[in-house]
Scaffold this motif. Structure first.
Motif, PDB file in Angstrom:
ATOM      1  N   GLN A   1      14.133  -4.276  -2.719  1.00 44.21           N
ATOM      2  CA  GLN A   1      14.066  -3.460  -3.934  1.00 44.21           C
ATOM      3  C   GLN A   1      13.168  -2.239  -3.725  1.00 44.21           C
ATOM      4  O   GLN A   1      13.471  -1.162  -4.225  1.00 44.21           O
ATOM      5  N   ILE A   2      12.067  -2.401  -3.002  1.00 43.14           N
ATOM      6  CA  ILE A   2      11.217  -1.243  -2.688  1.00 43.14           C
ATOM      7  C   ILE A   2      12.008  -0.241  -1.865  1.00 43.14           C
ATOM      8  O   ILE A   2      11.909   0.970  -2.074  1.00 43.14           O
ATOM      9  N   ASN A   3      12.820  -0.742  -0.951  1.00 40.20           N
ATOM     10  CA  ASN A   3      13.672   0.133  -0.151  1.00 40.20           C
ATOM     11  C   ASN A   3      14.598   0.940  -1.057  1.00 40.20           C
ATOM     12  O   ASN A   3      14.754   2.148  -0.887  1.00 40.20           O
ATOM     13  N   THR A   4      15.200   0.296  -2.026  1.00 42.92           N
ATOM     14  CA  THR A   4      16.134   0.965  -2.935  1.00 42.92           C
ATOM     15  C   THR A   4      15.424   1.893  -3.908  1.00 42.92           C
ATOM     16  O   THR A   4      15.863   3.024  -4.126  1.00 42.92           O
ATOM     17  N   LEU A   5      14.338   1.424  -4.501  1.00 44.09           N
ATOM     18  CA  LEU A   5      13.660   2.190  -5.546  1.00 44.09           C
ATOM     19  C   LEU A   5      12.803   3.328  -5.020  1.00 44.09           C
ATOM     20  O   LEU A   5      12.737   4.395  -5.631  1.00 44.09           O
TER      21      LEU A   5
ATOM     22  N   ALA B   1       5.402  -8.290  -7.872  1.00 46.31           N
ATOM     23  CA  ALA B   1       6.125  -9.481  -7.401  1.00 46.31           C
ATOM     24  C   ALA B   1       5.937  -9.667  -5.904  1.00 46.31           C
ATOM     25  O   ALA B   1       5.800 -10.805  -5.421  1.00 46.31           O
ATOM     26  N   LEU B   2       5.917  -8.568  -5.150  1.00 47.60           N
ATOM     27  CA  LEU B   2       5.692  -8.656  -3.705  1.00 47.60           C
ATOM     28  C   LEU B   2       4.299  -9.204  -3.412  1.00 47.60           C
ATOM     29  O   LEU B   2       4.126 -10.052  -2.530  1.00 47.60           O
ATOM     30  N   LYS B   3       3.306  -8.747  -4.157  1.00 46.28           N
ATOM     31  CA  LYS B   3       1.948  -9.280  -3.984  1.00 46.28           C
ATOM     32  C   LYS B   3       1.930 -10.790  -4.235  1.00 46.28           C
ATOM     33  O   LYS B   3       1.311 -11.544  -3.481  1.00 46.28           O
ATOM     34  N   GLU B   4       2.616 -11.226  -5.299  1.00 45.37           N
ATOM     35  CA  GLU B   4       2.679 -12.661  -5.615  1.00 45.37           C
ATOM     36  C   GLU B   4       3.395 -13.431  -4.506  1.00 45.37           C
ATOM     37  O   GLU B   4       2.964 -14.530  -4.137  1.00 45.37           O
ATOM     38  N   ALA B   5       4.478 -12.864  -3.974  1.00 46.77           N
ATOM     39  CA  ALA B   5       5.212 -13.530  -2.894  1.00 46.77           C
ATOM     40  C   ALA B   5       4.345 -13.631  -1.638  1.00 46.77           C
ATOM     41  O   ALA B   5       4.375 -14.651  -0.937  1.00 46.77           O
ATOM     42  N   LEU B   6       3.570 -12.604  -1.354  1.00 42.98           N
ATOM     43  CA  LEU B   6       2.665 -12.652  -0.203  1.00 42.98           C
ATOM     44  C   LEU B   6       1.588 -13.713  -0.406  1.00 42.98           C
ATOM     45  O   LEU B   6       1.256 -14.449   0.529  1.00 42.98           O
ATOM     46  N   ASP B   7       1.062 -13.813  -1.626  1.00 45.57           N
ATOM     47  CA  ASP B   7       0.079 -14.858  -1.927  1.00 45.57           C
ATOM     48  C   ASP B   7       0.699 -16.243  -1.764  1.00 45.57           C
ATOM     49  O   ASP B   7       0.070 -17.152  -1.209  1.00 45.57           O
ATOM     50  N   ALA B   8       1.931 -16.420  -2.240  1.00 52.55           N
ATOM     51  CA  ALA B   8       2.622 -17.711  -2.105  1.00 52.55           C
ATOM     52  C   ALA B   8       2.856 -18.041  -0.639  1.00 52.55           C
ATOM     53  O   ALA B   8       2.705 -19.198  -0.222  1.00 52.55           O
ATOM     54  N   PHE B   9       3.185 -17.030   0.151  1.00 53.20           N
ATOM     55  CA  PHE B   9       3.396 -17.241   1.586  1.00 53.20           C
ATOM     56  C   PHE B   9       2.092 -17.668   2.255  1.00 53.20           C
ATOM     57  O   PHE B   9       2.069 -18.621   3.033  1.00 53.20           O
TER      58      PHE B   9
ATOM     59  N   SER C   1       0.826  -1.215   0.000  1.00 51.23           N
ATOM     60  CA  SER C   1       0.000   0.000   0.000  1.00 51.23           C
ATOM     61  C   SER C   1       0.857   1.260   0.000  1.00 51.23           C
ATOM     62  O   SER C   1       0.583   2.211  -0.730  1.00 51.23           O
ATOM     63  N   PHE C   2       1.910   1.252   0.846  1.00 52.41           N
ATOM     64  CA  PHE C   2       2.818   2.398   0.888  1.00 52.41           C
ATOM     65  C   PHE C   2       3.450   2.637  -0.482  1.00 52.41           C
ATOM     66  O   PHE C   2       3.441   3.754  -0.999  1.00 52.41           O
ATOM     67  N   ALA C   3       4.031   1.594  -1.076  1.00 59.22           N
ATOM     68  CA  ALA C   3       4.760   1.754  -2.335  1.00 59.22           C
ATOM     69  C   ALA C   3       3.827   2.214  -3.456  1.00 59.22           C
ATOM     70  O   ALA C   3       4.186   3.106  -4.236  1.00 59.22           O
ATOM     71  N   ASN C   4       2.634   1.619  -3.548  1.00 66.12           N
ATOM     72  CA  ASN C   4       1.666   2.041  -4.572  1.00 66.12           C
ATOM     73  C   ASN C   4       1.308   3.514  -4.421  1.00 66.12           C
ATOM     74  O   ASN C   4       1.241   4.251  -5.404  1.00 66.12           O
ATOM     75  N   THR C   5       1.063   3.925  -3.191  1.00 65.40           N
ATOM     76  CA  THR C   5       0.694   5.321  -2.946  1.00 65.40           C
ATOM     77  C   THR C   5       1.872   6.245  -3.222  1.00 65.40           C
ATOM     78  O   THR C   5       1.710   7.297  -3.858  1.00 65.40           O
ATOM     79  N   ALA C   6       3.049   5.874  -2.761  1.00 66.22           N
ATOM     80  CA  ALA C   6       4.225   6.735  -2.935  1.00 66.22           C
ATOM     81  C   ALA C   6       4.532   6.986  -4.403  1.00 66.22           C
ATOM     82  O   ALA C   6       4.773   8.134  -4.800  1.00 66.22           O
ATOM     83  N   ILE C   7       4.505   5.940  -5.216  1.00 67.57           N
ATOM     84  CA  ILE C   7       4.860   6.152  -6.625  1.00 67.57           C
ATOM     85  C   ILE C   7       3.755   6.850  -7.410  1.00 67.57           C
ATOM     86  O   ILE C   7       3.989   7.318  -8.520  1.00 67.57           O
TER      87      ILE C   7
ATOM     88  N   ASN D   1      12.333   3.783 -13.410  1.00 70.46           N
ATOM     89  CA  ASN D   1      12.281   3.256 -12.042  1.00 70.46           C
ATOM     90  C   ASN D   1      10.852   3.103 -11.532  1.00 70.46           C
ATOM     91  O   ASN D   1      10.579   2.217 -10.723  1.00 70.46           O
ATOM     92  N   VAL D   2       9.934   3.947 -11.989  1.00 68.67           N
ATOM     93  CA  VAL D   2       8.525   3.786 -11.621  1.00 68.67           C
ATOM     94  C   VAL D   2       8.001   2.486 -12.226  1.00 68.67           C
ATOM     95  O   VAL D   2       7.311   1.710 -11.551  1.00 68.67           O
ATOM     96  N   THR D   3       8.355   2.225 -13.482  1.00 71.97           N
ATOM     97  CA  THR D   3       7.950   0.969 -14.124  1.00 71.97           C
ATOM     98  C   THR D   3       8.530  -0.223 -13.376  1.00 71.97           C
ATOM     99  O   THR D   3       7.830  -1.207 -13.105  1.00 71.97           O
ATOM    100  N   LEU D   4       9.810  -0.135 -13.026  1.00 72.52           N
ATOM    101  CA  LEU D   4      10.454  -1.210 -12.269  1.00 72.52           C
ATOM    102  C   LEU D   4       9.793  -1.382 -10.901  1.00 72.52           C
ATOM    103  O   LEU D   4       9.553  -2.503 -10.458  1.00 72.52           O
ATOM    104  N   ALA D   5       9.465  -0.265 -10.249  1.00 71.49           N
ATOM    105  CA  ALA D   5       8.804  -0.330  -8.940  1.00 71.49           C
ATOM    106  C   ALA D   5       7.448  -1.028  -9.058  1.00 71.49           C
ATOM    107  O   ALA D   5       7.086  -1.836  -8.202  1.00 71.49           O
ATOM    108  N   ASN D   6       6.692  -0.734 -10.110  1.00 70.63           N
ATOM    109  CA  ASN D   6       5.405  -1.413 -10.320  1.00 70.63           C
ATOM    110  C   ASN D   6       5.598  -2.915 -10.481  1.00 70.63           C
ATOM    111  O   ASN D   6       4.807  -3.706  -9.964  1.00 70.63           O
ATOM    112  N   THR D   7       6.653  -3.316 -11.171  1.00 74.41           N
ATOM    113  CA  THR D   7       6.959  -4.737 -11.338  1.00 74.41           C
ATOM    114  C   THR D   7       7.301  -5.375  -9.996  1.00 74.41           C
ATOM    115  O   THR D   7       6.838  -6.477  -9.674  1.00 74.41           O
ATOM    116  N   VAL D   8       8.092  -4.681  -9.189  1.00 77.82           N
ATOM    117  CA  VAL D   8       8.484  -5.200  -7.871  1.00 77.82           C
ATOM    118  C   VAL D   8       7.270  -5.288  -6.946  1.00 77.82           C
ATOM    119  O   VAL D   8       7.115  -6.262  -6.206  1.00 77.82           O
ATOM    120  N   ILE D   9       6.389  -4.303  -6.996  1.00 77.28           N
ATOM    121  CA  ILE D   9       5.174  -4.326  -6.167  1.00 77.28           C
ATOM    122  C   ILE D   9       4.313  -5.527  -6.550  1.00 77.28           C
ATOM    123  O   ILE D   9       3.793  -6.244  -5.679  1.00 77.28           O
TER     124      ILE D   9
END
Length: 193
Positions: free
Chosen positions: A120-124, A82-90, A53-59, A72-80
């Motif tokens: 990556q969200i931390n970096t981007l 991927a994070l959603k997918e990782a949370l679903d897998a978890f 939620s933070f990353a989506n709002t920030a970008i 980097n915004v495009t890359l951030a969207n890809t990482v976000i």
């Protein structure tokens, strides 16, 4: 409308964490040479959802997007995503459990993916926000920096869950998880779409 958005944010970020009665933290146990780390499923998913939620709002903020640049915004969207997918897998690996063993292969893989994505969200995103000059739009930038600090806290807490060198709050972490999620909720409610 802010009240409705705020409710959505609470639901997305996890009522369990925001309502005060957080489940017991993750544990580390040792039996001989075997170390087992047990992860609290609600904490992992609540922290991860708050970071999404933070990353989506920030970008979505023009000043942040401009500072990041289109690539980097495009890359951030890809990482976000991927994070959603990782949370679903978890969540899938955890099933209906309230806690799971990090030593389980599918849990470890999903959790490690979460950690890779939040780094990556931390970096981007977070690094860009914390490096922004306050006078661009002082209120928005100040609020984004406050939320970025809260997101950094959640990232530190997530990484500390499986750090076997220390089981204490990471150095430099001054917010509780609840306070961090609360600050992100306010940021998303104020600036979210």
């Amino acid at each position: 409308m802010n009240l409705m958005l705020s409710r959505r944010c609470v639901l997305r970020m996890g009522v369990a964490t925001l309502m005060g009665g957080m489940l017991p933290g993750c544990t580390l146990t040792r039996a001989g040479k075997v170390t087992t780390i047990t992860l609290n499923v609600a904490e992992v998913t609540d922290y991860g959802n708050a970071l999404v939620s933070f990353a989506n709002t920030a970008i979505s903020l023009s000043c942040v997007a401009a500072a990041m640049g289109p690539a980097n915004v495009t890359l951030a969207n890809t990482v976000i995503a991927a994070l959603k997918e990782a949370l679903d897998a978890f969540r899938t690996a955890a099933g209906s459990s309230t806690s799971v063993s990090y030593d389980n292969t599918s849990v470890r893989t999903a959790f490690d993916s979460i950690v890779a994505d939040i780094e990556q969200i931390n970096t981007l995103v977070i690094a860009v926000i914390t490096g922004m000059v306050s006078d661009l739009s002082s209120t928005v930038v100040s609020e984004a920096k406050t939320a970025a600090n809260a997101a950094s806290t959640l990232i530190s807490l997530l990484k500390a869950m499986v750090d076997m060198t220390t089981r204490r709050l990471p150095v430099g972490t001054t917010l509780s998880a609840q306070a961090a999620i609360g600050r992100i909720t306010v940021f998303v409610a104020t600036h979210g779409a």
